[in-house]
Scaffold this motif. Structure first.
Motif, PDB file in Angstrom:
ATOM      1  N   LEU A 194      57.631  95.655 126.098  1.00 28.06           N
ATOM      2  CA  LEU A 194      56.607  95.216 124.808  1.00 28.06           C
ATOM      3  C   LEU A 194      56.929  95.928 123.746  1.00 28.06           C
ATOM      4  O   LEU A 194      56.871  95.037 122.709  1.00 28.06           O
ATOM      5  CB  LEU A 194      55.200  95.789 125.449  1.00 28.06           C
ATOM      6  N   ALA A 195      57.444  96.981 123.692  1.00 27.61           N
ATOM      7  CA  ALA A 195      57.438  97.616 122.459  1.00 27.61           C
ATOM      8  C   ALA A 195      58.792  96.825 121.640  1.00 27.61           C
ATOM      9  O   ALA A 195      58.888  96.846 120.358  1.00 27.61           O
ATOM     10  CB  ALA A 195      57.912  99.254 122.413  1.00 27.61           C
ATOM     11  N   GLU A 198      57.437  93.741 120.009  1.00 33.07           N
ATOM     12  CA  GLU A 198      56.581  94.065 118.970  1.00 33.07           C
ATOM     13  C   GLU A 198      57.324  94.518 117.821  1.00 33.07           C
ATOM     14  O   GLU A 198      57.075  94.073 116.517  1.00 33.07           O
ATOM     15  CB  GLU A 198      55.483  94.949 119.424  1.00 33.07           C
ATOM     16  N   ASN A 199      58.406  95.180 118.036  1.00 33.91           N
ATOM     17  CA  ASN A 199      59.293  95.548 116.910  1.00 33.91           C
ATOM     18  C   ASN A 199      60.202  94.552 116.195  1.00 33.91           C
ATOM     19  O   ASN A 199      60.342  94.267 115.105  1.00 33.91           O
ATOM     20  CB  ASN A 199      60.181  96.845 117.266  1.00 33.91           C
ATOM     21  N   THR A 237      48.170  89.964 125.314  1.00 33.07           N
ATOM     22  CA  THR A 237      49.207  90.693 124.890  1.00 33.07           C
ATOM     23  C   THR A 237      50.178  89.920 124.390  1.00 33.07           C
ATOM     24  O   THR A 237      50.742  89.663 123.011  1.00 33.07           O
ATOM     25  CB  THR A 237      49.933  91.721 125.807  1.00 33.07           C
ATOM     26  N   ARG A 240      48.941  87.773 121.383  1.00 32.81           N
ATOM     27  CA  ARG A 240      49.066  88.782 120.001  1.00 32.81           C
ATOM     28  C   ARG A 240      50.292  88.778 119.308  1.00 32.81           C
ATOM     29  O   ARG A 240      50.597  88.779 118.303  1.00 32.81           O
ATOM     30  CB  ARG A 240      48.596  90.103 120.387  1.00 32.81           C
ATOM     31  N   ILE A 241      51.551  88.870 120.315  1.00 32.24           N
ATOM     32  CA  ILE A 241      52.796  88.973 119.820  1.00 32.24           C
ATOM     33  C   ILE A 241      53.117  87.563 119.138  1.00 32.24           C
ATOM     34  O   ILE A 241      54.050  87.637 118.143  1.00 32.24           O
ATOM     35  CB  ILE A 241      53.664  89.186 121.046  1.00 32.24           C
ATOM     36  N   ASN A 244      51.579  87.717 115.860  1.00 31.21           N
ATOM     37  CA  ASN A 244      52.493  88.520 114.981  1.00 31.21           C
ATOM     38  C   ASN A 244      53.603  87.902 114.577  1.00 31.21           C
ATOM     39  O   ASN A 244      54.306  88.215 113.381  1.00 31.21           O
ATOM     40  CB  ASN A 244      52.522  89.932 115.525  1.00 31.21           C
ATOM     41  N   GLU A 376      63.545  99.139 120.214  1.00 33.76           N
ATOM     42  CA  GLU A 376      61.899  99.435 120.020  1.00 33.76           C
ATOM     43  C   GLU A 376      61.604 100.052 118.406  1.00 33.76           C
ATOM     44  O   GLU A 376      60.526 100.027 118.156  1.00 33.76           O
ATOM     45  CB  GLU A 376      61.415 100.284 120.826  1.00 33.76           C
TER      46      GLU A 376
END
Length: 387
Positions: A194-195, A198-199, A237, A240-241, A244, A376
């Motif tokens: 996940l991290a 998102e990064n 989730t 959302r990614i 983003n 990350e």
């Protein structure tokens, strides 16, 4: 990413370098079965010797959790290391009188409870072994341990040759890369990365998602993924990614066709289907040929590639096709000087080796956890301490 190199430590004639290395090698019948990590130590030991210095090596082996576990002693590694280095290599317990060998291996740092607690007292004992400190273990750089972080503040410090090369490659990949940048992130579960995702959506121009992770994103977009591995509870989730990524102008690429089977085994009867045609009793085990063709064109448009994780169940034929096809395309572009390629993570190294392109990539990191934490966007304590 500012850090000193061994050459910045000056003349080392008559001096001793305390060097944190990675000797956590696979063993079989009491002997080293793969000396890749030992080979990585040689450039640093040679560089120190060229400046007149001697090397005292610190390393861990396994997870003894602060207790002396004889089966996790580093002593059996010494003969193989001596062979790789072409130098005399001694062995000693911390606190013992050191032998006169050119290189000395100190017993497993994790035999001490203070190692993983980053204990200043233990760090002082490590520092007392020499005059300068060199960290050449990127694989342990994400841990703030006595031998990776605390000791670096007690002596003039620098990055070893292998670690320095790794940091420079990573800087070129995500720090100040040539654009467009594409990232391939695969593997079984979104939850484990996940991290990373998102990064990356804030840093790359294209994000390719493969493996079981892709199923979760397809499900989030309303596709029926049948009996496929899928983390349905992460639907929001995943959305959302994707949102983003759109805001950051990052194009996310998911499979448009997939290889499905009713059994999770090698050479299982399989079909190529569009992502909207997966039956209830079918599992998605790989991306399809049309997807690979599209993604190959994406790679050709980019200047930099960061890769972590396979595109499918690459351990089983024929579900290795997408990973092999995309990896070989990346290798070819690298050979042609059109793409800088950096990859890392255990499954990734195995997948690229399976595809026959391990030597074609610009840089392959053997560090698992440290490589993921770098992806990350986290600061690595062992690197920060060298600044």
């Amino acid at each position: 990413m500012a850090f000193k190199r061994i050459s910045d430590l000056g003349d080392l004639t008559g001096k001793t370098a305390v060097v944190r290395v990675d000797l956590n090698v696979p063993m079989a019948d009491g002997k080293v079965s793969d000396d890749t990590r030992l080979q990585a130590v040689k450039p640093t030991v040679d560089a120190i010797a060229a400046l007149g210095g001697r090397s005292i090596l610190l390393a861990h082996f396994g997870r003894p959790k602060g207790e002396v576990v004889p089966e996790m002693s580093l002593k059996p590694v010494v003969p193989a290391l001596a062979s790789v280095l072409g130098r005399s290599v001694g062995f000693a317990e911390l606190g013992d009188e050191l032998p006169d060998d050119e290189v000395v291996v100190i017993e497993n740092t994790r035999f001490f409870p203070g190692e993983e607690k980053n204990d200043p007292a233990l760090a002082k004992k490590f520092a007392a072994l020499g005059d300068v400190y060199v960290n050449d273990a990127f694989s342990a750089a994400h841990r703030a341990h006595a031998s990776t972080e605390a000791v670096a503040h007690l002596l003039p410090s620098a990055a070893g040759e292998t670690m320095g090369a790794e940091l420079e490659a990573l800087e070129k990949a995500l720090g100040e890369p040539k654009r467009p940048v594409v990232a391939v992130v695969g593997g079984a579960k979104v939850s484990s990365k996940l991290a990373v995702l998102e990064n990356l959506v804030a840093k790359v121009n294209h994000l390719i998602i493969g493996g079981g992770m892709a199923n979760t994103f397809l499900y989030a977009q309303g596709y029926d993924v049948g009996a496929s591995l899928c983390e349905k509870d992460l639907k929001d989730t995943a959305l959302r990614i994707l949102e983003n990524a759109q805001k950051a102008d990052c194009a996310v690429h998911l499979p448009t066709d997939v290889v499905v089977a009713k059994e999770f085994k090698a050479c299982a009867e399989n079909k190529v289907k569009a992502v909207d045609a997966v039956a209830q009793d079918e599992m998605i085990l790989d991306a399809g040929p049309a997807t690979v063709s599209t993604l190959t064109k994406v790679l050709a448009e980019c200047k930099t590639l960061v890769w972590n994780g396979p595109m499918g169940a690459f351990e089983m034929e024929p579900f290795d096709a997408a990973t092999v096809g995309l990896a070989q395309a990346a290798g070819k572009l690298t050979d042609e000087g059109k793409l800088l390629t950096v990859a890392g993570g255990g499954d990734t190294v195995a997948a690229l080796a399976h595809a026959g392109v391990k030597d074609n990539f610009t840089h392959i990191s053997t560090a698992g956890g440290a490589f993921l934490e770098w992806m990350e966007g986290k600061e690595l304590p062992g690197v920060v301490a060298l600044g």
